[in-house]
Design a protein around this motif. Structure first.
Motif, mmCIF file in Angstrom:
data_model
loop_
_atom_site.group_PDB
_atom_site.id
_atom_site.type_symbol
_atom_site.label_atom_id
_atom_site.label_comp_id
_atom_site.label_asym_id
_atom_site.label_seq_id
_atom_site.Cartn_x
_atom_site.Cartn_y
_atom_site.Cartn_z
ATOM 1 N N VAL A 98 0.799 -1.228 0.000
ATOM 2 C CA VAL A 98 0.000 0.000 0.000
ATOM 3 C C VAL A 98 0.838 1.288 0.000
ATOM 4 C CG1 VAL A 98 -1.704 1.353 1.301
ATOM 5 C CG2 VAL A 98 -2.046 -1.104 0.962
ATOM 6 N N PRO A 99 1.855 1.443 0.875
ATOM 7 C CA PRO A 99 2.618 2.699 0.844
ATOM 8 C C PRO A 99 3.241 3.041 -0.518
ATOM 9 C CG PRO A 99 3.039 1.534 2.889
ATOM 10 C CD PRO A 99 2.252 0.594 2.022
ATOM 11 N N PRO A 100 3.891 2.103 -1.223
ATOM 12 C CA PRO A 100 4.427 2.465 -2.540
ATOM 13 C C PRO A 100 3.354 2.878 -3.542
ATOM 14 C CG PRO A 100 5.440 0.444 -1.749
ATOM 15 C CD PRO A 100 4.300 0.748 -0.828
ATOM 16 N N MET A 101 2.137 2.348 -3.390
ATOM 17 C CA MET A 101 1.052 2.725 -4.291
ATOM 18 C C MET A 101 0.506 4.120 -3.963
ATOM 19 S SD MET A 101 0.919 0.105 -6.309
ATOM 20 C CE MET A 101 2.708 0.126 -6.029
ATOM 21 N N MET A 102 0.698 4.547 -2.730
ATOM 22 C CA MET A 102 0.199 5.856 -2.299
ATOM 23 C C MET A 102 1.195 6.979 -2.570
ATOM 24 S SD MET A 102 -1.451 4.829 1.411
ATOM 25 C CE MET A 102 -1.876 6.511 1.840
ATOM 26 N N PHE A 103 2.445 6.734 -2.213
ATOM 27 C CA PHE A 103 3.430 7.824 -2.183
ATOM 28 C C PHE A 103 4.323 7.754 -3.420
ATOM 29 C CE2 PHE A 103 2.389 6.534 2.209
ATOM 30 C CZ PHE A 103 1.638 7.639 2.539
ATOM 31 N N ASN A 104 4.086 8.675 -4.336
ATOM 32 C CA ASN A 104 4.748 8.600 -5.640
ATOM 33 C C ASN A 104 6.002 9.461 -5.742
ATOM 34 O OD1 ASN A 104 3.868 11.257 -6.089
ATOM 35 N ND2 ASN A 104 2.002 10.594 -7.109
ATOM 36 N N ASN A 105 6.647 9.329 -6.871
ATOM 37 C CA ASN A 105 7.942 9.970 -7.103
ATOM 38 C C ASN A 105 7.749 11.423 -7.559
ATOM 39 O OD1 ASN A 105 10.658 10.329 -7.400
ATOM 40 N ND2 ASN A 105 10.988 8.556 -8.694
ATOM 41 N N SER A 106 7.099 12.211 -6.711
ATOM 42 C CA SER A 106 6.786 13.598 -7.063
ATOM 43 C C SER A 106 8.001 14.514 -6.956
ATOM 44 C CB SER A 106 5.659 14.121 -6.172
ATOM 45 O OG SER A 106 6.025 14.014 -4.802
ATOM 46 N N GLY A 107 9.089 14.016 -6.357
ATOM 47 C CA GLY A 107 10.311 14.816 -6.230
ATOM 48 C C GLY A 107 11.263 14.555 -7.379
ATOM 49 N N ASN A 108 11.901 13.378 -7.365
ATOM 50 C CA ASN A 108 12.897 13.044 -8.388
ATOM 51 C C ASN A 108 12.351 13.181 -9.805
ATOM 52 O OD1 ASN A 108 13.471 11.578 -5.842
ATOM 53 N ND2 ASN A 108 15.309 10.938 -6.918
ATOM 54 N N LEU A 109 11.123 12.747 -10.012
ATOM 55 C CA LEU A 109 10.541 12.719 -11.353
ATOM 56 C C LEU A 109 9.475 13.794 -11.552
ATOM 57 C CD1 LEU A 109 10.691 11.150 -14.001
ATOM 58 C CD2 LEU A 109 8.962 9.587 -13.110
ATOM 59 N N GLY A 110 8.622 13.985 -10.554
ATOM 60 C CA GLY A 110 7.477 14.876 -10.711
ATOM 61 C C GLY A 110 7.845 16.329 -10.960
ATOM 62 N N ILE A 111 8.770 16.880 -10.164
ATOM 63 C CA ILE A 111 9.116 18.301 -10.318
ATOM 64 C C ILE A 111 9.701 18.590 -11.697
ATOM 65 C CG2 ILE A 111 10.602 20.169 -9.478
ATOM 66 C CD1 ILE A 111 10.215 19.139 -6.667
ATOM 67 N N PRO A 112 10.769 17.885 -12.118
ATOM 68 C CA PRO A 112 11.322 18.189 -13.452
ATOM 69 C C PRO A 112 10.340 17.893 -14.585
ATOM 70 C CG PRO A 112 12.388 16.253 -12.504
ATOM 71 C CD PRO A 112 11.583 16.876 -11.415
ATOM 72 N N LEU A 113 9.511 16.860 -14.432
ATOM 73 C CA LEU A 113 8.554 16.500 -15.479
ATOM 74 C C LEU A 113 7.531 17.617 -15.691
ATOM 75 C CD1 LEU A 113 7.487 14.297 -17.414
ATOM 76 C CD2 LEU A 113 6.098 13.454 -15.536
ATOM 77 N N ILE A 114 6.963 18.122 -14.612
ATOM 78 C CA ILE A 114 5.961 19.186 -14.707
ATOM 79 C C ILE A 114 6.575 20.470 -15.250
ATOM 80 C CG2 ILE A 114 4.479 20.712 -13.325
ATOM 81 C CD1 ILE A 114 3.795 18.271 -11.597
ATOM 82 N N VAL A 115 7.792 20.794 -14.807
ATOM 83 C CA VAL A 115 8.452 22.011 -15.270
ATOM 84 C C VAL A 115 8.767 21.928 -16.769
ATOM 85 C CG1 VAL A 115 10.566 23.387 -15.100
ATOM 86 C CG2 VAL A 115 9.391 22.648 -13.029
ATOM 87 N N LEU A 116 9.255 20.773 -17.213
ATOM 88 C CA LEU A 116 9.573 20.628 -18.632
ATOM 89 C C LEU A 116 8.316 20.576 -19.500
ATOM 90 C CD1 LEU A 116 12.552 18.114 -18.511
ATOM 91 C CD2 LEU A 116 12.631 20.473 -19.313
ATOM 92 N N ALA A 117 7.244 20.001 -18.965
ATOM 93 C CA ALA A 117 6.003 19.877 -19.740
ATOM 94 C C ALA A 117 5.248 21.205 -19.824
ATOM 95 C CB ALA A 117 5.108 18.804 -19.127
ATOM 96 N N PHE A 118 5.257 21.989 -18.735
ATOM 97 C CA PHE A 118 4.423 23.194 -18.683
ATOM 98 C C PHE A 118 5.207 24.494 -18.549
ATOM 99 C CE2 PHE A 118 1.865 19.669 -16.977
ATOM 100 C CZ PHE A 118 0.779 19.720 -17.832
ATOM 101 N N GLY A 119 6.529 24.410 -18.414
ATOM 102 C CA GLY A 119 7.334 25.622 -18.321
ATOM 103 C C GLY A 119 7.683 25.999 -16.897
ATOM 104 N N GLU A 120 8.602 26.957 -16.757
ATOM 105 C CA GLU A 120 9.090 27.387 -15.449
ATOM 106 C C GLU A 120 7.978 27.930 -14.553
ATOM 107 O OE1 GLU A 120 11.942 27.366 -13.737
ATOM 108 O OE2 GLU A 120 12.931 26.163 -15.258
ATOM 109 N N SER A 121 6.931 28.467 -15.168
ATOM 110 C CA SER A 121 5.832 29.022 -14.377
ATOM 111 C C SER A 121 5.109 27.947 -13.565
ATOM 112 C CB SER A 121 4.829 29.728 -15.291
ATOM 113 O OG SER A 121 4.272 28.814 -16.225
#
Length: 295
Positions: A98-121
């Motif tokens: 259950v914990p791995p299914m709940m808590f995702n890789n929003s740091g290592n992967l999520g931050i750079p992914l969102i920034v590259l997909a939608f821009g610095e804003s």
């Protein structure tokens, strides 16, 4: 947006992330690399600097992100509720799956992914989603594995301290001295590439002995998150822009931290390692599919 432009944007989003991870992976294969000190510095210094840098900026107003914070919380907690009944059928301890299914890789992967997909804003949004997931991990996640955990220790964590200071700065409308701001910004800029490099080094330890569980989790983690995100969108409602951010957040693979915590509490770390690392490998195929829909 025509198809060729869309594929170009997806490639330009995914390739920089994948290339850093691959460089780290091949480097660590040739020269075994211990990232312990670097990871400690990232958690204690660079990530807090990034958080404070974003939250103390004039453009950051926490009230703008309340809807997204609530939706992200629903995705994290809802994923756990969806997966929990499956544990008995899969004959695996809920504390393991259950914990791995709940808590995702929003740091290592999520931050750079969102920034590259939608821009610095989009950096403040990526940081808010990361903080939401991280705070839940160090409270709800720790309680799931050890109900006797002292949750007050969370307040001593550098990232939480940086969050509290950043909120105070934002709510008070204070400004940071230019000289101090530059130094904090520079340290914060180290965090994202170092997260990706650490992920690549960690990939050298992929354990395929529990590959069936790892592959199943690789589908189950994003699927459970996306189901909750869609339910939230239709039942509660949110803007199309925030829904796009939420879908990216929901499809992310398990955080590497799940393995570290499982090892700390001796909660079948061997299985959790397979779940986390194989799921992250599979995200190379799953995340672009979600990007295709979002973009």
């Amino acid at each position: 947006m025509d198809t060729s432009t869309l594929f170009s944007q997806i490639f330009n989003t995914v390739f920089p992330l994948a290339s850093i991870v691959l460089v780290a992976f091949f480097y660590a294969r040739v020269r075994p690399t211990d990232m312990t000190v670097a990871n400690r510095l990232n958690i204690s210094v660079f990530c807090p600097a990034l958080i404070f840098s974003v939250m103390a900026s004039k453009e950051f107003h926490i009230a703008q992100y309340v809807d997204l914070i609530l939706a992200a919380t629903a995705v994290v907690l809802g994923s756990g509720l969806l997966v929990w009944p499956l544990c008995r059928w899969l004959k695996i301890s809920p504390k393991t799956l259950v914990p791995p299914m709940m808590f995702n890789n929003s740091g290592n992967l999520g931050i750079p992914l969102i920034v590259l997909a939608f821009g610095e804003s989009a950096l403040p949004i990526a940081v808010v989603l990361f903080l939401t997931e991280n705070l839940l991990h160090f409270t709800v996640g720790m309680y799931l594995l050890n109900p006797k955990s002292n949750l007050l220790n969370v307040l001593k964590m550098p990232m939480i301290i940086a969050t509290i200071l950043g909120l105070i700065w934002s709510l008070q409308g204070w400004t940071v001295m230019p000289a101090v701001k530059v130094s904090v910004d520079m340290m914060g800029q180290i965090a994202i590439p170092l997260m990706l490099f650490a992920l690549g080094v960690r990939m050298t330890n992929v354990d395929f002995s529990e590959w069936k569980l790892g592959v199943l989790s690789g589908f189950l983690c994003p699927l459970s998150g996306l189901i909750i995100a869609v339910i939230w969108y239709y039942l509660v409602g949110m803007s199309a822009e925030n829904f796009a951010y939420l879908l990216i957040f929901a499809c992310l693979p398990p955080a590497i931290l799940n393995y570290m915590v499982a090892e700390l509490y001796q909660q079948e770390p061997h299985k959790v390692a397979s779940i986390v690392l194989i799921s992250n490998l599979m995200s190379v195929g799953i995340v672009p599919c979600v990007l295709f829909y979002v973009l």
